[in-house]
Structure formats: C-alpha cells, structure tokens
Motif scaffolding. Structure first.
Motif, PDB file in Angstrom:
ATOM      1  N   SER A 177      31.527   0.833  25.618  1.00  0.00           N
ATOM      2  CA  SER A 177      31.569   0.124  24.339  1.00  0.00           C
ATOM      3  C   SER A 177      30.150  -0.201  23.880  1.00  0.00           C
ATOM      4  O   SER A 177      29.167   0.168  24.524  1.00  0.00           O
ATOM      5  N   PHE A 178      30.055  -0.910  22.766  1.00  0.00           N
ATOM      6  CA  PHE A 178      28.776  -1.242  22.163  1.00  0.00           C
ATOM      7  C   PHE A 178      28.670  -2.739  21.941  1.00  0.00           C
ATOM      8  O   PHE A 178      29.682  -3.446  21.828  1.00  0.00           O
ATOM      9  N   LEU A 179      27.442  -3.221  21.859  1.00  0.00           N
ATOM     10  CA  LEU A 179      27.173  -4.598  21.461  1.00  0.00           C
ATOM     11  C   LEU A 179      26.622  -4.581  20.043  1.00  0.00           C
ATOM     12  O   LEU A 179      25.639  -3.896  19.754  1.00  0.00           O
ATOM     13  N   VAL A 180      27.277  -5.317  19.164  1.00  0.00           N
ATOM     14  CA  VAL A 180      26.833  -5.451  17.777  1.00  0.00           C
ATOM     15  C   VAL A 180      26.383  -6.890  17.588  1.00  0.00           C
ATOM     16  O   VAL A 180      27.187  -7.822  17.662  1.00  0.00           O
ATOM     17  N   PHE A 181      25.090  -7.087  17.348  1.00  0.00           N
ATOM     18  CA  PHE A 181      24.558  -8.433  17.187  1.00  0.00           C
ATOM     19  C   PHE A 181      24.742  -8.906  15.753  1.00  0.00           C
ATOM     20  O   PHE A 181      25.043  -8.113  14.842  1.00  0.00           O
ATOM     21  N   ASP A 182      24.558 -10.204  15.541  1.00  0.00           N
ATOM     22  CA  ASP A 182      24.873 -10.811  14.259  1.00  0.00           C
ATOM     23  C   ASP A 182      24.061 -10.219  13.129  1.00  0.00           C
ATOM     24  O   ASP A 182      24.491 -10.206  11.970  1.00  0.00           O
ATOM     25  N   ASP A 183      22.870  -9.705  13.426  1.00  0.00           N
ATOM     26  CA  ASP A 183      22.030  -9.101  12.386  1.00  0.00           C
ATOM     27  C   ASP A 183      22.216  -7.588  12.309  1.00  0.00           C
ATOM     28  O   ASP A 183      21.392  -6.883  11.725  1.00  0.00           O
ATOM     29  N   LEU A 184      23.301  -7.091  12.906  1.00  0.00           N
ATOM     30  CA  LEU A 184      23.694  -5.677  12.876  1.00  0.00           C
ATOM     31  C   LEU A 184      22.758  -4.762  13.648  1.00  0.00           C
ATOM     32  O   LEU A 184      22.702  -3.555  13.377  1.00  0.00           O
ATOM     33  N   LYS A 185      22.051  -5.302  14.615  1.00  0.00           N
ATOM     34  CA  LYS A 185      21.415  -4.436  15.598  1.00  0.00           C
ATOM     35  C   LYS A 185      22.504  -3.996  16.571  1.00  0.00           C
ATOM     36  O   LYS A 185      23.261  -4.825  17.083  1.00  0.00           O
ATOM     37  N   ILE A 186      22.597  -2.707  16.848  1.00  0.00           N
ATOM     38  CA  ILE A 186      23.676  -2.153  17.662  1.00  0.00           C
ATOM     39  C   ILE A 186      23.077  -1.383  18.823  1.00  0.00           C
ATOM     40  O   ILE A 186      22.220  -0.507  18.631  1.00  0.00           O
ATOM     41  N   THR A 328      17.721   4.963  16.094  1.00  0.00           N
ATOM     42  CA  THR A 328      17.186   4.829  17.458  1.00  0.00           C
ATOM     43  C   THR A 328      18.234   5.027  18.545  1.00  0.00           C
ATOM     44  O   THR A 328      17.881   5.078  19.723  1.00  0.00           O
ATOM     45  N   LEU A 329      19.500   5.139  18.190  1.00  0.00           N
ATOM     46  CA  LEU A 329      20.537   5.325  19.199  1.00  0.00           C
ATOM     47  C   LEU A 329      20.333   6.657  19.912  1.00  0.00           C
ATOM     48  O   LEU A 329      20.152   7.695  19.269  1.00  0.00           O
ATOM     49  N   ASP A 330      20.337   6.619  21.217  1.00  0.00           N
ATOM     50  CA  ASP A 330      20.099   7.823  22.008  1.00  0.00           C
ATOM     51  C   ASP A 330      21.112   8.904  21.652  1.00  0.00           C
ATOM     52  O   ASP A 330      22.309   8.637  21.477  1.00  0.00           O
ATOM     53  N   SER A 331      20.639  10.137  21.550  1.00  0.00           N
ATOM     54  CA  SER A 331      21.492  11.244  21.116  1.00  0.00           C
ATOM     55  C   SER A 331      22.674  11.488  22.052  1.00  0.00           C
ATOM     56  O   SER A 331      23.681  12.068  21.647  1.00  0.00           O
ATOM     57  N   SER A 332      22.558  11.045  23.298  1.00  0.00           N
ATOM     58  CA  SER A 332      23.660  11.246  24.243  1.00  0.00           C
ATOM     59  C   SER A 332      24.892  10.424  23.857  1.00  0.00           C
ATOM     60  O   SER A 332      25.992  10.717  24.315  1.00  0.00           O
ATOM     61  N   CYS A 334      25.747  10.044  20.631  1.00  0.00           N
ATOM     62  CA  CYS A 334      26.058  10.412  19.245  1.00  0.00           C
ATOM     63  C   CYS A 334      26.746  11.770  19.149  1.00  0.00           C
ATOM     64  O   CYS A 334      26.548  12.637  19.990  1.00  0.00           O
ATOM     65  N   THR A 335      27.500  11.941  18.092  1.00  0.00           N
ATOM     66  CA  THR A 335      28.055  13.250  17.768  1.00  0.00           C
ATOM     67  C   THR A 335      27.030  14.028  16.951  1.00  0.00           C
ATOM     68  O   THR A 335      26.003  13.499  16.522  1.00  0.00           O
ATOM     69  N   ASP A 336      27.333  15.292  16.696  1.00  0.00           N
ATOM     70  CA  ASP A 336      26.424  16.118  15.898  1.00  0.00           C
ATOM     71  C   ASP A 336      26.340  15.648  14.451  1.00  0.00           C
ATOM     72  O   ASP A 336      25.394  15.994  13.736  1.00  0.00           O
ATOM     73  N   SER A 337      27.319  14.861  14.001  1.00  0.00           N
ATOM     74  CA  SER A 337      27.345  14.396  12.615  1.00  0.00           C
ATOM     75  C   SER A 337      26.479  13.164  12.397  1.00  0.00           C
ATOM     76  O   SER A 337      26.200  12.796  11.242  1.00  0.00           O
ATOM     77  N   HIS A 338      26.060  12.533  13.464  1.00  0.00           N
ATOM     78  CA  HIS A 338      25.314  11.282  13.392  1.00  0.00           C
ATOM     79  C   HIS A 338      24.064  11.353  12.508  1.00  0.00           C
ATOM     80  O   HIS A 338      23.800  10.447  11.706  1.00  0.00           O
ATOM     81  N   PRO A 339      23.235  12.421  12.554  1.00  0.00           N
ATOM     82  CA  PRO A 339      22.011  12.449  11.733  1.00  0.00           C
ATOM     83  C   PRO A 339      22.269  12.439  10.231  1.00  0.00           C
ATOM     84  O   PRO A 339      21.372  12.079   9.460  1.00  0.00           O
ATOM     85  N   LEU A 340      23.462  12.832   9.782  1.00  0.00           N
ATOM     86  CA  LEU A 340      23.754  12.851   8.357  1.00  0.00           C
ATOM     87  C   LEU A 340      23.624  11.475   7.724  1.00  0.00           C
ATOM     88  O   LEU A 340      23.315  11.355   6.527  1.00  0.00           O
TER      89      LEU A 340
END
Length: 534
Positions: A177-186, A328-332, A334-340
């Motif tokens: 899972s992910f941590l989403v902080f109050d200022d939307l840093k993920i 900045t999220l590591d590519s591992s 992410c999906t291939d669509s992430h850079p869009l």
C-alpha cells in the motif's frame, strides 16, 4: 478491486487514517493503489472539467445539487468558465464549440475509465460518427457535416478501449500500500519512508496519534480535489471537515519567474491594455478573437500539463506535491502509463490553433469506411457434415483504422468544430470572427461595447484622464505568466502582465516585438500604435 459494473456514485475505497487527536488533523492515510490511482488521475483532468466537477457535486442521499462553499480555484478561472457559459449561439461557430470548453475531454480518458473510482463524468470519445456522402468523420455526435447532413454512427470493426490497464492504472496493483500525507506527498508504505516525514512534521511522540478506518466515495474524492487546489491540508479538510490555512495569492511571481526563459519561435498576438494610472493596475484589455480563444483554451489544458508548463511551480494548493509524487515515484511501483500524467497534453481537436504555449494537439487517426466482409463458419447438414463460408454484410457500412478490414475502403477526412466550414484547413478557434472582446482583470469576457466600457469606468469612479492604453504582444513568456496568474489571482491581467508593460525598466528578455530592438523604448513603440477608443 471493486466491480467495474457498479455505479461510480456508490463505489467506495477503504483507507486507514492516522490523525492527531489533539489538533484534529489528518497526518497520513494508508491506502491501496486504487486510491492512489484516483488521486494521480487529478493531473489528467482539464481545468474546465475540474471547475465543473467541484463547483457542483451530487449528493447521493437526496439527489440534489450541493454547492460547495467556495469555487475550486481561488482565482479567475471560475469567471472564465462562467464567461463561456454566457456565450450565445451567435458567438461560437456551432454548439459543439461551447460544449468543448465547458466539458473538455480528458486526454487520458481511456486509462481513467479503468479506475475503480473515476470522478470524471465527461462523455468519452468512444464512438465515431460518419457522413457517408462526404466521407468525413467526427467524434462529436451533434456536429453537422459540411454538406448539412447529420452524421451517424456506423458499425466500428475496431475493438473498443484501445488502452488496456493491466495490474493497475498508473501504479501497479499488488499487496503493498501507500502512505498519502495531508499535503498530498505520496510514498510507498514503508517505515523508513515515513519516519523522516513524521519527524519533519514534529511527531516524535506517537501517543497523540490515533487510527481509524473509513470508506470514502466519489463525493469525498471530489472534496479532496477541491481542497487540493485551495489548501495545504486537503485530507484534513475533506475527511475530517476541518478548516485550514489558505495560501495568499502569489501576485507577480509568474512574470518574474518566466523572464529568464530563452526566446522561442512562438505564436504571438497583440492586445490593447487599458490601465489606471492612479491605481497602478490593469482595468481591462481590448482583444480580438485569437486572444479570447487562447484564454478560453485554458479550460481544456489538463492540470498535469499546467504544472509541467510552469516548471513544477503552479503555487496552487498541494497540486505541486501531487505532481512531484508522480515524478519521483520509483518506476518499479508504476505502470507504463504513469509518465503520461506528467504532461497529458490536449485531447484531440481541443487545442487553440494560435497557441503561444505550443501545447501539442493530437492528430486525428486515419479511418477507412466501406462495407464489411465478415466470414463466419457454420455447420450445415447435407449428406455429410461440413463447413462452408457465409458472407455477412453489415447494413449501413463499417469503419475501421485498419484498411484491410474494410471492403472497398474510402479514406475519411476529420471534421473539426473549430472552423466555420468544419474542415481542418479552416480551423481558427472556438469563437466567430471577426469580433472584439473586453477581457476584465478578473477574466470576465464580454463582447466589447464602447458604452458598456464607459459605464464600467463610471462604476469604478475612474475619470478618462486617469486611463492609459498600452499595446502588449503576448508571446510564450507572457502566456505562461497569464496561465499561472489565472490559477492563483483574482486580478489575473494585473498579476500576469503588469511586469511586462515596462520592458525597458525591467531589462527583460521577453519574446516580444518590443525587445527585438533593445535600444527602442516601449514609449516609442506606443507612438506608432493607433489610439484605443473605449
């Protein structure tokens, strides 16, 4: 993952909330990739879609429209949207042009349709409509062909949904899972990742933190979207319903930020700026259709492309943090669509032809129209069993991107609503030509009338001898400054253009005709321009 057949209004996503019980503030949210995918999809939404979605949300309990207490942007974008709403049928080439600005399409709509919880309810461009008489096509069902005939929907031989999202849309689907902080840093849900962020927020003592689990739906997601644009604490505002500090409008930051940009061969347009000498501010601008099309096209630009254009410094709520999290999220993870998401661009035919920002407009695909030759295998019973081919002709013709699938194929030409004749060669913009518009400092746009200008100056208690007129060329630097100011300031023209008016004093390197000859001062140039009669 939730069922895709379930209505969006009833879908929910589970989250675990870590909050400060003393200050009643969300510290972070632990969530799955589905929740993060939805937050990341905010960057694919055009500004016009965000304005529409957030200004009025649907209350699923009573089916009434619930007005949120504040507009989505603390700026003039809302006035721009309302100006488009107020356009009459005679102001635009056709009704489709107005709808394109009020309900712009998401350039990542095929991907976002795969989201478990998709907040964008804009009608997607899944269907293709054809005029068989003229061999023309469009994705707008209400567009009339150049011959005057309505377009119709033929049978499409191509598989629907050209983009497949396997194992997640923008981030991979897995057990973590992910941590989403109050200022939307993920960040990925890691102890090592979270400790520095918690310490930075002053939480060395964990005894004041508590956990609760909650399911959130579309209404809560829209509230997060709204507060992401206006607040430093969007999760606290949206989930706990608490107030937060608001960021002041960063006036004049954009003009200074873009002055150092190198010159480019960009499109340019002239506007006549009416300015109050005593108040030292722009009252309104007199502009032609190109400038009005340009500022109206702000509504079609996705949020991610806006942040990209402004170099990651949009100064809009926590949007820059969200963008940086994607970047900045590591590519591992992410999906291939992430850079869009980092620069979604414009949906097909939603761009402004005279565009100083040079945002790429997608070229229409090639379609072929003809008859079908669908061979099906069937069993026939004669003296023995055998297979024969049966030719099945689909009535009304077929369309495909593959020439080989169509019998007697004819290449189709795209219709374009942004043209008086709806042809690509005649594309000029959304509003009719010729026309003169008055654009207020707050981006309220109206057809220009000298008498209405006099009345407006009278309301402001401004005498005519306090008014000065300057001519400004809008190139890339000025356009970027306007775009940035439109998101953060209620006085967009003053905030975005004031620093550009005295070029010689500022020592600017702007890409404008006033700086091509560095020895020529702005005052000398203005003597050559005709006077404006309001």
């Amino acid at each position: 993952m939730a069922s895709q057949s379930q209505p969006q209004e009833t879908k929910t996503l589970p989250i675990k909330i870590l909050f400060d019980k003393q200050t009643n503030k969300v510290v972070a949210v632990e969530a799955t990739n589905d929740f993060v995918d939805t937050l990341f999809s905010f960057l694919s939404l055009p500004l016009g879609t965000i304005t529409r979605l957030v200004t009025t949300t649907t209350n699923s309990n009573n089916n009434n429209d619930q007005q949120l207490p504040e507009p989505p942007f603390p700026s003039s974008i809302n006035n721009l949207y309302q100006s488009v709403q107020n356009l009459s049928p005679n102001d635009v080439w056709n009704p489709v042009c107005k709808q394109m600005l009020l309900r712009p399409r998401n350039p990542c709509e095929a991907l976002c349709s795969k989201l478990v919880l998709n907040v964008d309810d804009t009608e997607p461009a899944r269907k293709v409509y054809v005029c068989g008489s003229c061999d023309k096509f469009t994705t707008f069902p209400n567009l009339v062909c150049t011959c005057g005939k309505p377009v119709r929907e033929p049978h499409n031989l191509d598989s629907p949904g050209s983009v497949e999202a396997k194992g997640g849309v923008f981030v991979k689907q897995n057990e973590t899972s992910f941590l989403v902080f109050d200022d939307l840093k993920i960040v990925p849900n890691s102890f090592v990742n979270s400790v520095p962020l918690l310490l930075k927020m002053g939480y060395s003592d964990l005894t004041q933190l508590e956990e609760i689990t909650q399911n959130i739906g579309k209404h809560e997601i829209l509230k997060i979207l709204k507060y992401a644009l206006t607040s430093h604490e969007p999760l606290t505002n949206a989930i706990l319903g608490c107030d937060s500090k608001k960021k002041d409008d960063p006036l004049h930051q954009f003009a200074s930020a873009v002055r150092a940009r190198p010159k480019t061969d960009d499109s340019k347009m002239d506007v006549k700026v009416v300015r109050s000498k005593s108040q030292n501010k722009i009252i309104f601008a007199e502009a032609n259709e190109d400038f009005v099309d340009f500022i109206f096209s702000f509504l079609t630009i996705p949020l991610g492309s806006v942040v990209k254009l402004l170099g990651g410094n949009s100064f809009v709520g926590c949007v820059d943090n969200l963008y940086m999290s994607v970047e900045t999220l590591d590519s591992s993870w992410c999906t291939d669509s992430h850079p869009l998401l980092l620069n979604p661009g414009l949906a097909l035919q939603f761009g402004c032809p005279n565009q100083p920002l040079n945002i790429p407009d997608v070229e229409p695909p090639s379609y072929y129209y003809g008859t079908a030759d669908t061979r099906k295998t069937r069993t026939v019973y004669v003296k023995y069993q055998g297979n024969v081919d049966q030719v099945v002709t689909i009535e009304g013709g077929v369309i495909s991107k593959s020439r080989g699938l169509v019998y007697n194929p004819r290449t189709l030409t795209a219709l374009d609503p942004r043209s008086p004749n709806r042809l690509k060669e005649g594309v000029v913009g959304f509003v009719k030509r010729p026309a003169l518009y008055g654009v207020g400092d707050d981006l309220k746009v109206k057809l220009l009338s000298a008498i209405s200008c006099y009345s407006y100056l009278k309301e402001l208690n401004l005498p005519l001898d306090d008014i000065e007129v300057k001519v400004l060329t809008i190139g890339e630097a000025e356009a970027l400054s306007l775009l940035g100011a439109s998101l953060t300031s209620k006085f967009t023209l003053t905030s975005g253009l004031e620093d550009f008016l005295d070029v010689a004093k500022q020592g600017s390197t702007l890409t404008s005709k006033y700086t091509q000859n560095k020895r020529q001062r702005l005052d000398d140039v203005l003597k050559e321009e005709p006077n404006l009669e309001a």
